[in-house]
Design a protein around this motif. Structure first.
Motif, mmCIF file in Angstrom:
data_model
loop_
_atom_site.group_PDB
_atom_site.id
_atom_site.type_symbol
_atom_site.label_atom_id
_atom_site.label_comp_id
_atom_site.label_asym_id
_atom_site.label_seq_id
_atom_site.Cartn_x
_atom_site.Cartn_y
_atom_site.Cartn_z
ATOM 1 N N MET A 80 0.841 -1.196 0.000
ATOM 2 C CA MET A 80 0.000 0.000 0.000
ATOM 3 C C MET A 80 0.881 1.252 0.000
ATOM 4 S SD MET A 80 -3.042 1.470 0.172
ATOM 5 C CE MET A 80 -4.234 0.225 0.683
ATOM 6 N N ILE A 81 0.596 2.185 -0.894
ATOM 7 C CA ILE A 81 1.260 3.482 -0.886
ATOM 8 C C ILE A 81 0.521 4.360 0.115
ATOM 9 C CG2 ILE A 81 1.881 5.504 -2.243
ATOM 10 C CD1 ILE A 81 1.817 3.676 -4.738
ATOM 11 N N ASN A 82 1.185 4.717 1.212
ATOM 12 C CA ASN A 82 0.547 5.489 2.271
ATOM 13 C C ASN A 82 0.188 6.888 1.800
ATOM 14 O OD1 ASN A 82 0.872 3.379 4.100
ATOM 15 N ND2 ASN A 82 2.873 4.123 4.764
ATOM 16 N N PHE A 83 -0.797 7.464 2.460
ATOM 17 C CA PHE A 83 -1.124 8.864 2.194
ATOM 18 C C PHE A 83 -0.016 9.777 2.701
ATOM 19 C CE2 PHE A 83 -2.844 12.820 4.056
ATOM 20 C CZ PHE A 83 -3.122 13.473 2.858
ATOM 21 N N ASN A 84 0.543 9.450 3.868
ATOM 22 C CA ASN A 84 1.591 10.282 4.459
ATOM 23 C C ASN A 84 2.621 9.403 5.147
ATOM 24 O OD1 ASN A 84 2.651 12.982 5.468
ATOM 25 N ND2 ASN A 84 2.352 11.907 7.396
ATOM 26 N N GLN A 85 3.836 9.902 5.186
ATOM 27 C CA GLN A 85 4.917 9.227 5.905
ATOM 28 C C GLN A 85 5.883 10.296 6.410
ATOM 29 O OE1 GLN A 85 6.795 5.749 4.029
ATOM 30 N NE2 GLN A 85 8.779 6.657 4.528
ATOM 31 N N PRO A 86 6.045 10.425 7.725
ATOM 32 C CA PRO A 86 6.940 11.466 8.248
ATOM 33 C C PRO A 86 8.371 11.265 7.747
ATOM 34 C CG PRO A 86 5.563 10.551 9.988
ATOM 35 C CD PRO A 86 5.366 9.680 8.792
ATOM 36 N N HIS A 87 9.014 12.360 7.411
ATOM 37 C CA HIS A 87 10.383 12.314 6.895
ATOM 38 C C HIS A 87 11.383 12.536 8.016
ATOM 39 C CE1 HIS A 87 13.932 13.047 4.558
ATOM 40 N NE2 HIS A 87 14.007 14.315 4.937
ATOM 41 N N LEU A 88 12.445 11.766 8.030
ATOM 42 C CA LEU A 88 13.551 11.936 8.969
ATOM 43 C C LEU A 88 14.773 12.421 8.206
ATOM 44 C CD1 LEU A 88 13.176 8.707 11.141
ATOM 45 C CD2 LEU A 88 12.321 11.002 11.634
ATOM 46 N N THR A 89 15.375 13.497 8.677
ATOM 47 C CA THR A 89 16.539 14.051 7.998
ATOM 48 C C THR A 89 17.818 13.303 8.359
ATOM 49 O OG1 THR A 89 17.122 15.620 9.757
ATOM 50 C CG2 THR A 89 15.446 16.314 8.162
ATOM 51 N N GLY A 90 17.806 12.574 9.482
ATOM 52 C CA GLY A 90 18.995 11.874 9.956
ATOM 53 C C GLY A 90 19.614 12.499 11.187
ATOM 54 N N LYS A 91 19.207 13.730 11.510
ATOM 55 C CA LYS A 91 19.769 14.426 12.670
ATOM 56 C C LYS A 91 18.837 14.433 13.884
ATOM 57 C CE LYS A 91 23.888 16.198 11.697
ATOM 58 N NZ LYS A 91 24.066 17.640 11.731
ATOM 59 N N GLU A 92 17.601 13.965 13.720
ATOM 60 C CA GLU A 92 16.623 14.070 14.801
ATOM 61 C C GLU A 92 17.107 13.355 16.072
ATOM 62 O OE1 GLU A 92 14.420 14.879 11.065
ATOM 63 O OE2 GLU A 92 15.878 13.358 11.700
ATOM 64 N N ALA A 93 17.509 12.089 15.931
ATOM 65 C CA ALA A 93 17.920 11.320 17.113
ATOM 66 C C ALA A 93 19.159 11.933 17.771
ATOM 67 C CB ALA A 93 18.185 9.866 16.728
ATOM 68 N N HIS A 94 20.065 12.457 16.958
ATOM 69 C CA HIS A 94 21.282 13.077 17.497
ATOM 70 C C HIS A 94 20.930 14.284 18.364
ATOM 71 C CE1 HIS A 94 25.370 14.706 17.633
ATOM 72 N NE2 HIS A 94 24.855 15.866 17.253
ATOM 73 N N TYR A 95 20.049 15.144 17.850
ATOM 74 C CA TYR A 95 19.690 16.336 18.610
ATOM 75 C C TYR A 95 18.843 15.988 19.836
ATOM 76 C CZ TYR A 95 21.454 19.214 14.747
ATOM 77 O OH TYR A 95 22.243 19.812 13.802
ATOM 78 N N MET A 96 17.986 14.992 19.704
ATOM 79 C CA MET A 96 17.193 14.564 20.859
ATOM 80 C C MET A 96 18.103 13.998 21.955
ATOM 81 S SD MET A 96 14.103 12.870 18.645
ATOM 82 C CE MET A 96 13.082 12.260 19.982
ATOM 83 N N TYR A 97 19.112 13.227 21.556
ATOM 84 C CA TYR A 97 20.106 12.696 22.506
ATOM 85 C C TYR A 97 20.811 13.856 23.208
ATOM 86 C CZ TYR A 97 24.295 10.108 24.060
ATOM 87 O OH TYR A 97 25.307 9.554 24.791
ATOM 88 N N GLU A 98 21.180 14.867 22.427
ATOM 89 C CA GLU A 98 21.850 16.038 23.000
ATOM 90 C C GLU A 98 20.963 16.741 24.012
ATOM 91 O OE1 GLU A 98 23.638 20.322 21.468
ATOM 92 O OE2 GLU A 98 23.531 18.655 20.051
ATOM 93 N N ALA A 99 19.671 16.862 23.687
ATOM 94 C CA ALA A 99 18.739 17.523 24.603
ATOM 95 C C ALA A 99 18.589 16.732 25.900
ATOM 96 C CB ALA A 99 17.378 17.689 23.926
ATOM 97 N N VAL A 100 18.497 15.411 25.781
ATOM 98 C CA VAL A 100 18.331 14.565 26.969
ATOM 99 C C VAL A 100 19.525 14.691 27.895
ATOM 100 C CG1 VAL A 100 18.220 12.172 27.757
ATOM 101 C CG2 VAL A 100 16.749 12.926 25.877
ATOM 102 N N PHE A 101 20.724 14.623 27.343
ATOM 103 C CA PHE A 101 21.911 14.621 28.193
ATOM 104 C C PHE A 101 22.355 16.013 28.601
ATOM 105 C CE2 PHE A 101 21.909 10.295 26.794
ATOM 106 C CZ PHE A 101 22.399 9.620 27.905
#
Length: 383
Positions: free
Chosen positions: A1-22
């Motif tokens: 199935m071709i979804n109507f929407n799929q959130p895009h990840l740039t590749g930096k999200e987890a890195h910045y979230m890790y930075e925010a947590v620590f």
């Protein structure tokens, strides 16, 4: 199935979230919150920006800032998401629904003034699909009757208005024209804050201080942290509108890549238009309308079919062939919740879009080849 929407990840999200947590600052208004707010202010010329937990919360802050009283009226398009109306109903206002234009779902600015009464306080244009409403006409009505304008720009990030009253070549960012504006960073939007998120924009200096207080749960804590007062306390109404720093970190990764995201989305949008124009010229459906005063931010590609039956059959055909296409809003004036309070006016264009509009898949990770596949299916359907 071709979804109507799929959130895009740039590749930096987890890195910045890790930075925010620590960094140990999770409750918001930290490094990434400030970075995002400053970026929006500098890129689009907004007077003051405050991140919120959702576009709905941004709208609710707008409604609070309008300082409405019971009996005050707010003009809202009927063809919009329920949050546009709910924000003002919660403040005790009466919502007066407006019809859409014939050419697109935006509010009909030509008939807007007929809805203004001595009780009208606010006009809320919604930039549907990221396409500008006729803001010159709307602002003229607001100025004539001393009304506030709140732009519901939930779908309109990185989209512009070409003013006819000033330099017609100039492009004015949507969200910078009204007194207040609200954006959404829900996962279906061009950029997202990790599923939910929003932005309050304050363009009128009168509302800057109070917006920050409402944002800080009714306290003047922000002034305290800036050293402007020696203690902070409860000074006004407010709520928990401030998002987590983790969400702001996710959004920062998206903001950094907005130009790339927009370029890809516009390429997909243009391919749809190129491939489907011959069928539109045959009268099978109507393509999205972009008035001369508007730009296209490629938030959505929609078709308007002749009637409800045609749309239902069209959506079923695509679903049976592995493509998720969806309809959109139902007219709010005829909703179960509000129809008994509506004044009885027919809003035929809103009802037409509610019955006939269908949205096709459009997201960053969709390929041009997949768009061609969808268009081939549509062509086969009409053959």
């Amino acid at each position: 199935m071709i979804n109507f929407n799929q959130p895009h990840l740039t590749g930096k999200e987890a890195h910045y979230m890790y930075e925010a947590v620590f960094a140990g600052k999770l409750s918001g208004n930290g490094k990434f919150t400030k970075a995002c707010q400053s970026w929006f202010e500098q890129r689009y010329g907004f007077r003051k920006c405050l991140l919120t937990t959702s576009g709905t919360d941004a709208l609710e802050m707008c409604a609070m800032l309008c300082d409405l009283k019971p009996g005050d009226e707010v003009i809202v398009p009927s063809y919009t998401f329920v949050s546009t109306a709910l924000a003002f109903l919660r403040e005790g206002a009466k919502v007066v629904f407006a019809d859409s234009m014939t050419r697109n779902p935006n509010i009909d600015a030509e008939t807007l003034e007929t809805l203004v009464t001595p009780r009208t306080k606010v006009i809320v244009p919604v930039h549907y699909a990221g396409v500008a409403c006729d803001m010159d006409a709307i602002m003229a009505v607001a100025k004539k009757h001393n009304l506030l304008v709140v732009e519901d720009a939930a779908q309109a990030i990185d989209s512009y208005y070409k003013s006819q009253s000033s330099n017609p070549k100039s492009q004015i960012p949507l969200g910078s024209i009204g007194h207040l504006a609200a954006f959404s960073f829900h996962e279906t939007k061009n950029i997202t804050a990790g599923g939910e998120g929003g932005l309050l924009v304050v363009n009128d200096e009168r509302f800057v201080r109070r917006a920050e207080i409402i944002w800080e749960k009714g306290t003047n804590r922000a002034e305290f942290f800036r050293g402007e007062v020696n203690k902070y306390g409860w000074v006004d109404m407010g709520s928990s509108f401030l998002p987590s720093e983790v969400n702001a970190a996710f959004l920062w990764a998206q903001v950094e890549n907005i130009d790339d995201i927009q370029t890809k989305r516009k390429a997909l949008w243009n391919r749809y238009r190129e491939r489907l124009t011959p069928l539109a010229e045959q009268g099978r459906f109507t393509l999205p309308d972009i008035p001369g005063y508007a730009t296209n931010n490629a938030h959505m590609f929609y078709l308007v079919l002749p009637n409800l039956e045609a749309r239902t059959a069209f959506i079923k055909y695509l679903k049976d062939h592995g493509v998720c296409a969806v309809f959109h809003y139902l007219s709010l004036h005829s909703s179960e919740y509000y129809k008994s309070r509506h004044d009885g006016r027919a809003l035929p264009q809103c009802d037409r879009f509610a019955d006939c509009l269908v949205r096709l898949p459009l997201f960053y990770d969709l390929s041009l080849d997949t768009v061609d596949e969808i268009c081939d299916l549509i062509s086969t359907y009409y053959q």
